[in-house]
Design a protein around this motif. Structure first.
Motif, PDB file in Angstrom:
ATOM      1  N   SER A  47      42.359  24.738  30.919  1.00 11.00           N
ATOM      2  CA  SER A  47      43.145  23.882  30.030  1.00 11.00           C
ATOM      3  C   SER A  47      42.543  23.785  28.639  1.00 11.00           C
ATOM      4  N   PHE A  48      41.596  24.662  28.318  1.00  9.23           N
ATOM      5  CA  PHE A  48      40.941  24.607  27.015  1.00  9.23           C
ATOM      6  C   PHE A  48      41.942  24.623  25.854  1.00  9.23           C
ATOM      7  N   PRO A  49      43.005  25.453  25.901  1.00  4.79           N
ATOM      8  CA  PRO A  49      43.943  25.443  24.772  1.00  4.79           C
ATOM      9  C   PRO A  49      44.628  24.088  24.551  1.00  4.79           C
ATOM     10  N   VAL A  50      44.613  23.220  25.567  1.00  2.00           N
ATOM     11  CA  VAL A  50      45.293  21.932  25.472  1.00  2.00           C
ATOM     12  C   VAL A  50      44.316  20.804  25.190  1.00  2.00           C
ATOM     13  N   ILE A  51      43.218  20.737  25.969  1.00  2.97           N
ATOM     14  CA  ILE A  51      42.292  19.610  25.811  1.00  2.97           C
ATOM     15  C   ILE A  51      41.027  19.998  25.057  1.00  2.97           C
ATOM     16  N   HIS A  52      40.909  21.263  24.661  1.00  5.29           N
ATOM     17  CA  HIS A  52      39.795  21.753  23.834  1.00  5.29           C
ATOM     18  C   HIS A  52      38.447  21.563  24.521  1.00  5.29           C
ATOM     19  N   SER A  53      38.433  21.671  25.834  1.00  2.00           N
ATOM     20  CA  SER A  53      37.199  21.465  26.572  1.00  2.00           C
ATOM     21  C   SER A  53      37.364  21.999  27.990  1.00  2.00           C
ATOM     22  N   SER A  54      36.237  22.283  28.627  1.00  3.35           N
ATOM     23  CA  SER A  54      36.203  22.488  30.066  1.00  3.35           C
ATOM     24  C   SER A  54      36.008  21.130  30.730  1.00  3.35           C
ATOM     25  N   SER A 115      44.358   6.329  40.237  1.00  6.12           N
ATOM     26  CA  SER A 115      45.635   5.784  39.783  1.00  6.12           C
ATOM     27  C   SER A 115      45.632   5.712  38.266  1.00  6.12           C
ATOM     28  N   GLY A 116      46.777   5.874  37.691  1.00 10.49           N
ATOM     29  CA  GLY A 116      46.885   5.886  36.238  1.00 10.49           C
ATOM     30  C   GLY A 116      47.898   6.900  35.799  1.00 10.49           C
ATOM     31  N   LYS A 117      47.722   7.449  34.608  1.00 12.23           N
ATOM     32  CA  LYS A 117      48.666   8.416  34.067  1.00 12.23           C
ATOM     33  C   LYS A 117      48.221   9.834  34.407  1.00 12.23           C
ATOM     34  N   VAL A 118      49.204  10.719  34.474  1.00 12.67           N
ATOM     35  CA  VAL A 118      48.908  12.103  34.787  1.00 12.67           C
ATOM     36  C   VAL A 118      48.228  12.808  33.629  1.00 12.67           C
ATOM     37  N   ASP A 119      48.268  12.220  32.429  1.00 12.65           N
ATOM     38  CA  ASP A 119      47.635  12.831  31.262  1.00 12.65           C
ATOM     39  C   ASP A 119      46.141  12.534  31.231  1.00 12.65           C
ATOM     40  N   TRP A 120      45.408  13.420  30.553  1.00 14.11           N
ATOM     41  CA  TRP A 120      43.999  13.164  30.301  1.00 14.11           C
ATOM     42  C   TRP A 120      43.867  11.964  29.366  1.00 14.11           C
ATOM     43  N   MET A 121      42.975  11.029  29.714  1.00 17.71           N
ATOM     44  CA  MET A 121      42.769   9.875  28.846  1.00 17.71           C
ATOM     45  C   MET A 121      41.431   9.205  29.184  1.00 17.71           C
ATOM     46  N   TRP A 122      40.993   8.379  28.254  1.00 18.50           N
ATOM     47  CA  TRP A 122      39.772   7.605  28.470  1.00 18.50           C
ATOM     48  C   TRP A 122      40.104   6.359  29.298  1.00 18.50           C
ATOM     49  N   ALA A 159      35.945  -0.500  20.291  1.00 19.08           N
ATOM     50  CA  ALA A 159      37.179   0.224  20.006  1.00 19.08           C
ATOM     51  C   ALA A 159      37.405   1.346  21.020  1.00 19.08           C
ATOM     52  N   GLU A 160      38.675   1.577  21.360  1.00 18.64           N
ATOM     53  CA  GLU A 160      39.026   2.642  22.290  1.00 18.64           C
ATOM     54  C   GLU A 160      38.778   3.998  21.642  1.00 18.64           C
ATOM     55  N   PRO A 161      38.177   4.941  22.363  1.00 21.23           N
ATOM     56  CA  PRO A 161      37.978   6.292  21.806  1.00 21.23           C
ATOM     57  C   PRO A 161      39.327   6.967  21.550  1.00 21.23           C
ATOM     58  N   PRO A 162      39.362   8.020  20.754  1.00 25.53           N
ATOM     59  CA  PRO A 162      40.625   8.716  20.481  1.00 25.53           C
ATOM     60  C   PRO A 162      41.207   9.323  21.759  1.00 25.53           C
ATOM     61  N   GLN A 163      42.480   9.050  22.009  1.00 23.03           N
ATOM     62  CA  GLN A 163      43.138   9.555  23.217  1.00 23.03           C
ATOM     63  C   GLN A 163      43.828  10.895  22.982  1.00 23.03           C
ATOM     64  N   ASP A 164      44.132  11.210  21.728  1.00 20.59           N
ATOM     65  CA  ASP A 164      44.841  12.452  21.437  1.00 20.59           C
ATOM     66  C   ASP A 164      43.880  13.628  21.374  1.00 20.59           C
ATOM     67  N   VAL A 166      43.620  16.083  19.195  1.00 20.58           N
ATOM     68  CA  VAL A 166      43.046  16.340  17.875  1.00 20.58           C
ATOM     69  C   VAL A 166      41.875  15.401  17.612  1.00 20.58           C
ATOM     70  N   GLY A 167      42.066  14.116  17.921  1.00 24.24           N
ATOM     71  CA  GLY A 167      40.983  13.158  17.749  1.00 24.24           C
ATOM     72  C   GLY A 167      39.791  13.473  18.627  1.00 24.24           C
ATOM     73  N   MET A 168      40.071  13.927  19.855  1.00 27.47           N
ATOM     74  CA  MET A 168      38.971  14.288  20.761  1.00 27.47           C
ATOM     75  C   MET A 168      38.218  15.507  20.256  1.00 27.47           C
ATOM     76  N   ALA A 169      38.936  16.481  19.701  1.00 27.61           N
ATOM     77  CA  ALA A 169      38.272  17.669  19.158  1.00 27.61           C
ATOM     78  C   ALA A 169      37.338  17.277  18.018  1.00 27.61           C
ATOM     79  N   SER A 170      37.781  16.357  17.171  1.00 27.73           N
ATOM     80  CA  SER A 170      36.934  15.898  16.067  1.00 27.73           C
ATOM     81  C   SER A 170      35.720  15.141  16.578  1.00 27.73           C
ATOM     82  N   LEU A 171      35.935  14.310  17.600  1.00 23.30           N
ATOM     83  CA  LEU A 171      34.815  13.561  18.172  1.00 23.30           C
ATOM     84  C   LEU A 171      33.772  14.503  18.761  1.00 23.30           C
TER      85      LEU A 171
END
Length: 597
Positions: A47-54, A115-122, A159-164, A166-171
């Protein structure tokens, strides 16, 4: 610059340095894939092209895996807000991927991944107190059903870390100092990205002709779909060539035919492939390196940048020529190469097998699996989160074959690779749970021995060359002046099996096909280089074809011979200081002569 100004600039630089140091100390990012010991967890980069990480995944086939463990030094003691980046991969209503995070022998933050959302998130794990310079952190799997963790974050800020993404890539770039720690691999005559059969053959072919080659693969093994991670056997003939010596490198890599989904990993010859590459003095091998960025000089590729899927170390590769053997056409896409994805219309191509209207339909991705007999009866849990099977519909098999396939145009094989793989897993585990709990006479003394977590892709992007191979070229056996690889596989276009569609409409995971046999035909060299990126070759399932023709060219022995031709063409281009197109326009006789001899 006067003395006073120099003093001011020095003071300002010091203050900025201290500010960034303080910022880094106030936020500690730990990438899960970079843990000291991954234990029973596996590294997944799909999923690297989507979440920019392993990320790490607890792929235990229903049995909890050993802990992943790391040790982290904190420059500052005190209280931190603690976050875990994960997802619920099968929330129906609660997913099975449960795990805990333990710090210095104690669980913190509760249970994650269930339990939670199917998307990657903090997910907020509350506050933790760090009272030692170094702490031990463990990921403790609770189910063995593919819980996953991308990263952990300790921060002074509430503060909540960036969930998107692009924000995660910058972090990541900021906290991991990715730009500052980037390494230079050096300059190569040919940079081959993708270590499947096509890329491996291209690297060997070019190296033996004297070129310096970088072979970059995003997994720890070579072979792609033919590796022990995916376990698809090699298809396509190499003994029916118009040029009989073409295919010799494919034969070297061929470890025999273990079939699809063989539970014995050694049958797929990972070591054989790696040993052959390491023997070549002109090849520099870079495993575990996902290329995600391209640098351009005008319309030419100047360099590619890859990131280690475990350590996150970035490396830059410069080259004269590049070969996209990624399957997904990743390098071409990043470089702005013309490409197609999906099916062309019949009106556009004139192909009788093309649909009336163009669409996004692609062949799917398989995750193969196998079971083995054991001495005593074993249990397998109920799987309410998986696909539901019944007496009316289940698949009564002890192992899979190619038909276990998901995608078929309703999911994008690149941007939704994780979703496709997870759907395959829900099918495999749901069916196996039914068999174990409802057919004990046949399956009581069997266990899952292996389930692929790396998807075996069939189709995604196709990069356009000066010739686009079509159905008529294949069926009529047209012999163009630049004919190179001889292909023999049928036109093999998959679609959802009718019965599977009846019981799982829109959620198919089982395929059918109709083989349209062809006489041996040739693939023109013009299909093996980009028509608008002047120094880009391609080999493998991403070459210049229509969707229909791709149904025949995509098998791995055929793809390997493409790689051999690319290596030869690169050597000629380098010798004459020309482009891949220049080889066709000015040195075609030399290329054909090399293929013959």
């Amino acid at each position: 610059m006067n003395k006073r100004l120099r003093k001011y600039v020095a003071s300002l630089s010091l203050l900025l340095g201290l500010f960034h140091l303080g910022l880094a100390q106030s936020q500690v990012l730990i990438e899960a894939e970079s843990f000291d010991e991954t234990g029973g967890w596996v590294v997944d980069q799909q999923s690297f092209p989507v979440i920019h990480s392993s990320y790490l995944m607890a792929h235990g086939m229903g049995r909890p895996v050993a802990d992943a463990v790391t040790h982290v030094r904190f420059a500052e003691k005190g209280t931190y807000h603690f976050w875990v980046r994960t997802k619920d991969w099968a929330p129906f209503p609660k997913g099975p991927g449960k795990f805990e995070v333990w710090i210095d022998g104690k669980p913190v933050g509760g249970v994650f991944g269930e339990s939670g959302k199917v998307d990657w998130m903090w997910y907020n794990g509350g506050k933790v107190t760090i009272d030692r310079d170094s702490v031990e952190i463990r990921l403790k799997d609770l189910t063995g059903f593919n819980g996953r963790c991308d990263a952990l974050l300790f921060t002074r800020s509430a503060a909540e870390p960036p969930q998107d993404s692009v924000g995660m890539a910058s972090l990541r770039k900021e906290l991991l100092n990715l730009d500052d720690t980037r390494k230079e691999a050096g300059h190569f005559d040919l940079v081959v990205v993708g270590g499947g059969i096509a890329g491996t053959c291209a690297a060997i072919s070019a190296a033996r002709l004297g070129l310096t080659v970088a072979l970059i693969q995003d997994r720890p093994v070579l072979g792609g779909n033919n590796s022990s991670e995916v376990r698809v056997h090699l298809m396509g003939d190499v003994d029916k060539n118009h040029y009989p010596k073409l295919g010799r490198i494919v034969r070297e890599l061929d470890n025999g035919d273990p079939g699809n989904g063989n539970p014995d990993a050694k049958e797929y010859g990972d070591k054989r492939k790696t040993d052959i590459i390491k023997y070549e003095k002109n090849i520099s091998l870079f495993l575990n390196t996902h290329v995600y960025q391209v640098e351009m000089n005008g319309d030419r590729i100047a360099a590619v940048i890859g990131r280690d899927i475990r350590t996150n170390q970035e490396t830059r590769f410069t080259g004269t020529y590049f070969s996209d053997c990624t399957g997904d056409g990743t390098i071409g896409f990043l470089a702005g190469a013309d490409y197609r994805m999906g099916r062309e219309s019949r009106a556009e191509t004139g192909e009788s097998f093309a649909p009336e209207k163009s669409d996004n339909f692609t062949l799917g991705t398989s995750n193969l699996w196998a079971s083995l007999p054991v001495d005593s009866v074993t249990a397998f849990p109920e799987t309410p989160w998986a696909l539901p099977f019944s007496d009316e519909y289940h698949i009564d098999e002890t192992k899979s074959d190619w038909q276990w396939e998901t995608g078929f145009g309703n999911m994008n094989t690149i941007t939704e690779a994780e979703k496709i793989r997870d759907h395959n897993l829900r099918a495999v585990y749901g069916n196996w749970s039914y068999l174990k709990n409802n057919k004990p006479e046949k399956y009581g003394k069997r266990e899952l021995a292996w389930v692929a977590y790396i998807g075996g892709k069939r189709e995604s992007r196709r990069l356009m060359g000066d010739h686009v191979l079509n159905q008529m070229d294949v069926q009529e056996g047209k012999m163009y002046p630049d004919a190179t690889v001889t292909a023999t596989w049928t036109i093999d276009l998959h679609f959802p099996q009718e019965k599977n569609s009846l019981y799982f409409p829109g959620e198919e995971f089982f395929a059918g096909t109709k083989h349209i046999r062809v006489a041996p035909y040739t693939i023109p060299y013009r299909c093996l280089y980009s028509r608008n990126v002047p120094n880009l070759f391609m080999a493998g399932r991403n070459i210049s074809t229509t969707h229909v023709a791709f149904g025949s060219t995509r098998v791995m022995r055929t793809c390997g011979m493409m790689g051999e031709v690319v290596g030869m063409a690169a050597s000629i281009a380098h010798k004459h200081e020309t482009s891949p197109r220049g080889v066709y326009e000015q040195h075609l006789d030399e290329l054909i002569g090399m293929i013959k001899d």
